[in-house]
Design a protein around this motif. Structure first.
Motif, mmCIF file in Angstrom:
data_model
loop_
_atom_site.group_PDB
_atom_site.id
_atom_site.type_symbol
_atom_site.label_atom_id
_atom_site.label_comp_id
_atom_site.label_asym_id
_atom_site.label_seq_id
_atom_site.Cartn_x
_atom_site.Cartn_y
_atom_site.Cartn_z
ATOM 1 N N ARG A 42 37.983 51.294 45.362
ATOM 2 C CA ARG A 42 39.365 50.764 45.791
ATOM 3 C C ARG A 42 38.924 50.148 47.084
ATOM 4 O O ARG A 42 39.580 49.148 47.466
ATOM 5 C CB ARG A 42 40.327 51.711 45.432
ATOM 6 N N SER A 58 38.781 46.284 49.014
ATOM 7 C CA SER A 58 39.851 45.864 49.638
ATOM 8 C C SER A 58 41.215 46.425 49.189
ATOM 9 O O SER A 58 42.011 45.552 49.449
ATOM 10 C CB SER A 58 39.631 44.849 50.594
ATOM 11 N N GLY A 59 41.164 46.965 48.001
ATOM 12 C CA GLY A 59 42.500 47.138 47.236
ATOM 13 C C GLY A 59 42.776 46.062 46.593
ATOM 14 O O GLY A 59 43.892 45.950 46.124
#
Length: 56
Positions: A27, A31-32
């Protein structure tokens, strides 16, 4: 018998911790951004085709 059960539960616990750490790492490295968010932000790359068109 008790020792092997303790050993098995310890191994399962370590496996779960490793999975959680890898999920968090993925994650963070990503970068999410989920795949659908990536496609929305980069449509030219997400929907580009690498195969050549055969119809003329």
């Amino acid at each position: 018998m008790r020792i092997s059960n303790l050993s098995l539960s310890k191994k399962i616990f370590i496996l779960i911790i490793c999975i959680i750490i890898c999920a968090i790492g993925a994650r963070i490295l990503n970068s999410g951004e989920t795949l659908s968010e990536y496609a929305a932000n980069h449509p030219e790359e997400a929907y580009a085709s690498t195969a050549e068109s055969t119809s003329n």
